[in-house]
Design a protein around this motif. Structure first.
Motif, mmCIF file in Angstrom:
data_model
loop_
_atom_site.group_PDB
_atom_site.id
_atom_site.type_symbol
_atom_site.label_atom_id
_atom_site.label_comp_id
_atom_site.label_asym_id
_atom_site.label_seq_id
_atom_site.Cartn_x
_atom_site.Cartn_y
_atom_site.Cartn_z
ATOM 1 N N SER A 1 -13.723 61.615 -25.474
ATOM 2 C CA SER A 1 -12.910 61.738 -26.691
ATOM 3 C C SER A 1 -12.346 60.395 -27.171
ATOM 4 O O SER A 1 -11.609 60.350 -28.154
ATOM 5 N N SER A 2 -12.681 59.313 -26.523
ATOM 6 C CA SER A 2 -12.184 57.987 -26.926
ATOM 7 C C SER A 2 -13.023 57.434 -28.074
ATOM 8 O O SER A 2 -14.247 57.473 -28.027
ATOM 9 N N PRO A 3 -12.367 56.891 -29.074
ATOM 10 C CA PRO A 3 -13.115 56.328 -30.207
ATOM 11 C C PRO A 3 -13.777 55.002 -29.821
ATOM 12 O O PRO A 3 -13.284 54.266 -28.966
ATOM 13 N N ASP A 4 -14.901 54.723 -30.447
ATOM 14 C CA ASP A 4 -15.593 53.452 -30.231
ATOM 15 C C ASP A 4 -14.857 52.343 -30.973
ATOM 16 O O ASP A 4 -14.270 52.582 -32.032
ATOM 17 N N GLY A 5 -14.886 51.168 -30.383
ATOM 18 C CA GLY A 5 -14.363 49.994 -31.050
ATOM 19 C C GLY A 5 -12.866 49.964 -31.245
ATOM 20 O O GLY A 5 -12.360 49.232 -32.092
ATOM 21 N N GLU A 6 -12.138 50.754 -30.479
ATOM 22 C CA GLU A 6 -10.681 50.714 -30.576
ATOM 23 C C GLU A 6 -10.221 49.300 -30.211
ATOM 24 O O GLU A 6 -10.882 48.599 -29.460
ATOM 25 N N THR A 7 -9.099 48.889 -30.716
ATOM 26 C CA THR A 7 -8.603 47.540 -30.462
ATOM 27 C C THR A 7 -8.646 47.227 -28.975
ATOM 28 O O THR A 7 -8.171 47.978 -28.139
ATOM 29 N N SER A 8 -9.231 46.114 -28.683
ATOM 30 C CA SER A 8 -9.423 45.720 -27.293
ATOM 31 C C SER A 8 -8.741 44.393 -27.020
ATOM 32 O O SER A 8 -8.813 43.474 -27.824
ATOM 33 N N ALA A 9 -8.079 44.308 -25.903
ATOM 34 C CA ALA A 9 -7.412 43.074 -25.520
ATOM 35 C C ALA A 9 -8.436 42.020 -25.091
ATOM 36 O O ALA A 9 -8.190 40.842 -25.216
ATOM 37 N N ASP A 10 -9.572 42.476 -24.602
ATOM 38 C CA ASP A 10 -10.533 41.513 -24.085
ATOM 39 C C ASP A 10 -11.961 41.842 -24.515
ATOM 40 O O ASP A 10 -12.452 41.300 -25.483
ATOM 41 N N ILE A 11 -12.607 42.805 -23.868
ATOM 42 C CA ILE A 11 -14.023 43.043 -24.140
ATOM 43 C C ILE A 11 -14.310 44.472 -24.585
ATOM 44 O O ILE A 11 -14.812 44.705 -25.658
ATOM 45 N N CYS A 12 -13.986 45.447 -23.734
ATOM 46 C CA CYS A 12 -14.315 46.841 -24.039
ATOM 47 C C CYS A 12 -13.122 47.734 -23.731
ATOM 48 O O CYS A 12 -12.703 47.848 -22.574
ATOM 49 N N SER A 13 -12.626 48.374 -24.772
ATOM 50 C CA SER A 13 -11.434 49.211 -24.609
ATOM 51 C C SER A 13 -11.678 50.383 -23.658
ATOM 52 O O SER A 13 -10.753 50.837 -22.986
ATOM 53 N N LEU A 14 -12.895 50.868 -23.585
ATOM 54 C CA LEU A 14 -13.182 51.986 -22.680
ATOM 55 C C LEU A 14 -12.899 51.597 -21.230
ATOM 56 O O LEU A 14 -12.201 52.301 -20.499
ATOM 57 N N ILE A 15 -13.455 50.477 -20.831
ATOM 58 C CA ILE A 15 -13.267 50.017 -19.444
ATOM 59 C C ILE A 15 -11.830 49.580 -19.215
ATOM 60 O O ILE A 15 -11.230 49.884 -18.187
ATOM 61 N N GLU A 16 -11.260 48.898 -20.207
ATOM 62 C CA GLU A 16 -9.894 48.401 -20.058
ATOM 63 C C GLU A 16 -8.876 49.541 -19.947
ATOM 64 O O GLU A 16 -7.859 49.407 -19.269
ATOM 65 N N SER A 17 -9.165 50.663 -20.590
ATOM 66 C CA SER A 17 -8.212 51.779 -20.566
ATOM 67 C C SER A 17 -8.520 52.807 -19.487
ATOM 68 O O SER A 17 -7.812 53.797 -19.349
ATOM 69 N N PHE A 18 -9.554 52.566 -18.705
ATOM 70 C CA PHE A 18 -9.966 53.529 -17.674
ATOM 71 C C PHE A 18 -8.845 53.740 -16.657
ATOM 72 O O PHE A 18 -8.262 52.795 -16.145
ATOM 73 N N VAL A 19 -8.550 54.993 -16.376
ATOM 74 C CA VAL A 19 -7.565 55.356 -15.353
ATOM 75 C C VAL A 19 -8.350 55.836 -14.132
ATOM 76 O O VAL A 19 -8.997 56.891 -14.175
ATOM 77 N N ASP A 20 -8.299 55.069 -13.079
ATOM 78 C CA ASP A 20 -9.052 55.371 -11.855
ATOM 79 C C ASP A 20 -8.387 56.521 -11.103
ATOM 80 O O ASP A 20 -7.272 56.359 -10.602
#
Length: 144
Positions: free
Chosen positions: A114-133
């Motif tokens: 459900s995460s949108p593509d290209g959301e504002t990213s601090a570095d490279i990829c917001s998907l990986i950066e926002s991942f909750v392990d």
């Protein structure tokens, strides 16, 4: 028989035969007539042993130890038992790490669905950066 013949007979590649020959696990004799390496019935039996050992998870180094023990006139079975227990423990640890990776990947697929593509990213990829392990979260909060 020659490398290619032995490889075909044992369903391995000629490079596999050459590798075990370089490791001195197989000991072909040089043909006087043409200089090619000729593999004997003993080499074929040895290769079958190596293939079986590799299928059980023994390393080439393990196989060298087992063969050396046998060539010294000692029964290699106690060493073989010790080595298989060690390999099993290593395999179990790797399996557990693989299960954790699978859990993380499944969580990523679920979180990112459900995460949108290209959301504002601090570095490279917001998907990986926002991942909750889920594993780190669980380890840090055992009551959760």
């Amino acid at each position: 028989m020659y490398v290619k013949q032995l490889a075909n007979k044992m369903s391995v590649t000629p490079d596999t035969i050459r590798h075990y020959t370089r490791m001195q696990l197989l000991k072909p004799v040089r043909s006087v007539s043409n200089g090619y390496q000729e593999y004997t019935k003993t080499d074929q039996q040895r290769l079958k042993f190596i293939i079986n050992a590799r299928q059980l998870g023994f390393s080439v180094k393990d196989i060298q130890y087992i063969i050396t023990e046998s060539e010294q006139g000692n029964c290699p079975c106690p060493l073989t038992r010790k080595l298989i227990v060690k390999r099993l423990a290593e395999t179990e640890a790797l399996f557990q790490e693989t299960l954790k990776l699978r859990t993380r990947m499944q969580a990523a697929v679920k979180q990112w669905k459900s995460s949108p593509d290209g959301e504002t990213s601090a570095d490279i990829c917001s998907l990986i950066e926002s991942f909750v392990d889920p594993i780190s979260t669980e380890e840090n909060n055992p009551e959760a």
